[in-house]
Write an enzyme that holds these catalytic residues in place. Structure first.
Site, PDB file in Angstrom:
ATOM      1  N   TYR A 145       8.825  -2.484  10.367  1.00 35.01           N
ATOM      2  CA  TYR A 145       7.895  -1.963   9.352  1.00 35.01           C
ATOM      3  C   TYR A 145       8.525  -0.756   8.659  1.00 35.01           C
ATOM      4  O   TYR A 145       8.544  -0.665   7.427  1.00 35.01           O
ATOM      5  CB  TYR A 145       6.572  -1.593  10.032  1.00 35.01           C
ATOM      6  CG  TYR A 145       5.481  -1.157   9.076  1.00 35.01           C
ATOM      7  CD1 TYR A 145       4.594  -2.083   8.541  1.00 35.01           C
ATOM      8  CD2 TYR A 145       5.345   0.181   8.707  1.00 35.01           C
ATOM      9  CE1 TYR A 145       3.595  -1.687   7.657  1.00 35.01           C
ATOM     10  CE2 TYR A 145       4.352   0.584   7.830  1.00 35.01           C
ATOM     11  CZ  TYR A 145       3.473  -0.346   7.314  1.00 35.01           C
ATOM     12  OH  TYR A 145       2.491   0.050   6.441  1.00 35.01           O
ATOM     13  N   ASP A 155      -5.692  -0.322   5.897  1.00 39.92           N
ATOM     14  CA  ASP A 155      -6.597  -0.712   6.986  1.00 39.92           C
ATOM     15  C   ASP A 155      -7.823   0.209   7.069  1.00 39.92           C
ATOM     16  O   ASP A 155      -8.958  -0.253   7.213  1.00 39.92           O
ATOM     17  CB  ASP A 155      -5.847  -0.683   8.327  1.00 39.92           C
ATOM     18  CG  ASP A 155      -4.507  -1.406   8.252  1.00 39.92           C
ATOM     19  OD1 ASP A 155      -4.374  -2.315   7.410  1.00 39.92           O
ATOM     20  OD2 ASP A 155      -3.596  -1.052   9.019  1.00 39.92           O
ATOM     21  N   ASP A 178       0.834  -1.223   0.000  1.00 45.20           N
ATOM     22  CA  ASP A 178       0.000   0.000   0.000  1.00 45.20           C
ATOM     23  C   ASP A 178       0.858   1.258   0.000  1.00 45.20           C
ATOM     24  O   ASP A 178       0.528   2.243  -0.671  1.00 45.20           O
ATOM     25  CB  ASP A 178      -1.047   0.004   1.133  1.00 45.20           C
ATOM     26  CG  ASP A 178      -0.494  -0.112   2.542  1.00 45.20           C
ATOM     27  OD1 ASP A 178       0.712  -0.412   2.698  1.00 45.20           O
ATOM     28  OD2 ASP A 178      -1.267   0.111   3.494  1.00 45.20           O
ATOM     29  N   LEU A 237      -5.444  -7.437  13.094  1.00 43.56           N
ATOM     30  CA  LEU A 237      -6.750  -7.346  12.446  1.00 43.56           C
ATOM     31  C   LEU A 237      -7.254  -5.899  12.419  1.00 43.56           C
ATOM     32  O   LEU A 237      -8.430  -5.643  12.224  1.00 43.56           O
ATOM     33  CB  LEU A 237      -7.755  -8.272  13.152  1.00 43.56           C
ATOM     34  CG  LEU A 237      -7.352  -9.761  13.145  1.00 43.56           C
ATOM     35  CD1 LEU A 237      -8.313 -10.604  13.997  1.00 43.56           C
ATOM     36  CD2 LEU A 237      -7.302 -10.308  11.714  1.00 43.56           C
ATOM     37  N   SER A 238      -6.343  -4.952  12.626  1.00 48.91           N
ATOM     38  CA  SER A 238      -6.627  -3.522  12.499  1.00 48.91           C
ATOM     39  C   SER A 238      -7.586  -2.980  13.540  1.00 48.91           C
ATOM     40  O   SER A 238      -8.540  -2.261  13.214  1.00 48.91           O
ATOM     41  CB  SER A 238      -7.145  -3.186  11.095  1.00 48.91           C
ATOM     42  OG  SER A 238      -6.123  -3.353  10.164  1.00 48.91           O
ATOM     43  N   SER A 253     -13.512   4.231  27.693  1.00 51.87           N
ATOM     44  CA  SER A 253     -13.550   2.975  26.962  1.00 51.87           C
ATOM     45  C   SER A 253     -13.957   1.846  27.888  1.00 51.87           C
ATOM     46  O   SER A 253     -13.648   1.873  29.080  1.00 51.87           O
ATOM     47  CB  SER A 253     -12.171   2.700  26.356  1.00 51.87           C
ATOM     48  OG  SER A 253     -11.808   1.366  26.528  1.00 51.87           O
TER      49      SER A 253
HETATM   50  C1  GLA Z   1      -0.136  -2.893   8.316  1.00 56.06           C
HETATM   51  C2  GLA Z   1      -0.294  -1.441   7.885  1.00 56.06           C
HETATM   52  C3  GLA Z   1      -0.910  -1.356   6.488  1.00 56.06           C
HETATM   53  C4  GLA Z   1      -0.166  -2.248   5.495  1.00 56.06           C
HETATM   54  C5  GLA Z   1       0.013  -3.643   6.070  1.00 56.06           C
HETATM   55  C6  GLA Z   1       0.858  -4.529   5.182  1.00 56.06           C
HETATM   56  O1  GLA Z   1      -1.384  -3.487   8.489  1.00 56.06           O
HETATM   57  O2  GLA Z   1      -1.115  -0.750   8.790  1.00 56.06           O
HETATM   58  O3  GLA Z   1      -0.921  -0.021   6.058  1.00 56.06           O
HETATM   59  O4  GLA Z   1       1.071  -1.679   5.142  1.00 56.06           O
HETATM   60  O5  GLA Z   1       0.621  -3.611   7.350  1.00 56.06           O
HETATM   61  O6  GLA Z   1       0.201  -4.801   3.994  1.00 56.06           O
END
Ligand code: GLA
Length: 399
Positions: A240, A188, A51, A141-142, A82
């Site tokens: 990352y 995400d 991305d 899982l964001s 929360s």
């Molecule tokens: C994390 C980041 C995303 C993307 C993924 C890898 O989830 O938040 O923006 O870069 O890693 O695809």
């Protein structure tokens, strides 16, 4: 191969969860909220670590959501609570600055801050917000995107800003990168806001344009099994950032703005073998998303299940060998799923821990899960958790 008894957990039903968030708001603030909004977590089906290089991704929203029960108040104070912890914050909406708020509240405050261009100066921004985050934390899982996007829906509605979905996606991304300080790529937040039920989301990160792609596995006797490996995320941020830097170096060396503009043959010209492998992943992964999408345009998932599975497997192998973002737990979960007959399996999300997905026959879910659990037990890993991923609707109002 041995097998172990497993439980396939499900997300709480959306309506009940929204009612619970409303009740918790009443308990916390002593009056009824104006509404309840929610946004889902996601899995990325394919298109990983591309991305931030203008690549192509194919995520879907999952059943686990983050809920925000909220009400406008006639002040400039933002009160945040929360269900998941004891933090109670009382912030001045006019004084929000990057770095001033820490932990999960930064994702909510950051969205309000990022939406400022849409807020007329004279409008008071006071509100009370109760967050009930039900996306598993640290599972890749964001959960943070779900939090930002639920907050964006609530703030949009409370202040009547008139923003589009895409503007809210961008505000959520800005909140994460510029306010909370996590330099992620936008996959995400796009998935959390723009996903449609029964569909995967074809996402072009060059301009964040999207298109729904039919992905109704249940009606075809298929399922997507999520395995939360519960592997500790260590050094995630640093690694990352390092992968992003490697990709940027590769693009610079090839004289292109991003690796979206490079072909596999170009990659061979990169001098440093490590940077070459990183670029090889990004360029081939973008190509795999194209092929995956073409297969889904040509026929059903069932008709193409073998070829789709091969692409999922190739994606994981590339993330393991070229991009080096897997950990033993991710590799073991993927190998065990393949051994148990999955059509394809791969890690999903940023890696270094988190979750895997496996495309399986719906009636094989328990058997595949128990094979993975047995492999984990044999390695002495913490027991994994399993979920079935149904493609859900993106962010919206619940009550
Ligand atoms: C994390 C980041 C995303 C993307 C993924 C890898 O989830 O938040 O923006 O870069 O890693 O695809």
């Amino acid at each position: 191969m041995t097998s172990t008894a497993v439980a396939l957990s499900a997300a709480p039903a959306r309506e009940e969860a929204a009612a619970r968030a409303e009740a918790r708001f009443v308990e916390s603030f002593g009056y009824a909220p104006d509404g309840v909004w929610s946004a889902p977590g996601r899995v990325n089906i394919i298109g990983e670590h591309v991305d931030y290089q203008d690549g192509l991704c194919l995520p879907m929203a999952i059943s686990h959501r983050c809920f925000a029960a909220a009400a406008r108040t006639p002040t400039d104070r933002v009160r945040l609570r929360s269900v998941q912890d004891d933090v109670v914050l009382d912030l001045d909406a006019q004084q929000l600055e990057p770095g001033a708020v820490e932990g999960w509240p930064a994702y909510v405050a950051g969205v309000l801050w990022a939406l400022r261009p849409y807020i007329s100066g004279a409008v008071t921004q006071g509100m009370d917000i109760l967050i009930d985050g039900q996306v598993p934390l640290g599972a890749g899982l964001s959960s943070s995107a779900a939090l930002e996007c639920a907050a964006a829906e609530a703030i949009e509605a409370l202040l009547g800003l008139g923003t589009t979905r895409l503007q809210r996606v961008r505000a959520a991304i800005t909140a994460e990168t510029d306010f909370a300080g996590a330099s992620t790529g936008g996959l995400d937040q796009s998935a959390s806001v723009l996903s449609r039920a029964g569909h995967a989301l074809f996402l072009d990160c060059r301009d964040f344009s999207t298109r729904p792609v039919p992905w109704d596995l249940a009606s075809q006797g298929l399922a997507l099994l999520i395995t939360d490996t519960r592997a500790e995320h260590s050094h995630v941020d640093g690694e990352y950032t390092a992968r992003r830097a490697d990709s940027e170096r590769a693009a610079a060396e090839l004289g292109v703005a991003t690796l979206r503009d490079a072909a596999v043959a170009d990659v061979e010209r990169i001098a440093d073998p490590l940077v070459r492998r990183r670029a090889h992943h990004v360029v081939t992964e973008i190509q795999r998303v194209r092929e995956f999408d073409e297969l889904l345009a040509a026929g059903t998932v069932r008709e193409n299940v073998a070829a789709l599975g091969t692409l999922l497997n190739a994606s994981h192998d590339s993330l393991r060998d070229d991009y080096e973002v897997t950990v033993p737990q991710l590799d073991v979960a993927v190998d065990a799923a393949r051994d148990a007959g999955a059509h394809g399996a791969r890690m999903t999300g940023g890696g270094f821990g988190g979750s895997t997905i496996a495309l399986i026959e719906a009636d094989a879910a328990e058997q595949v899960a128990s094979t993975i659990a047995a492999a984990f037990a044999e390695q002495g890993f913490t027991a994994p958790q399993f979920f079935l991923a149904l493609p859900e609707e993106g962010a919206g109002q619940d009550r």
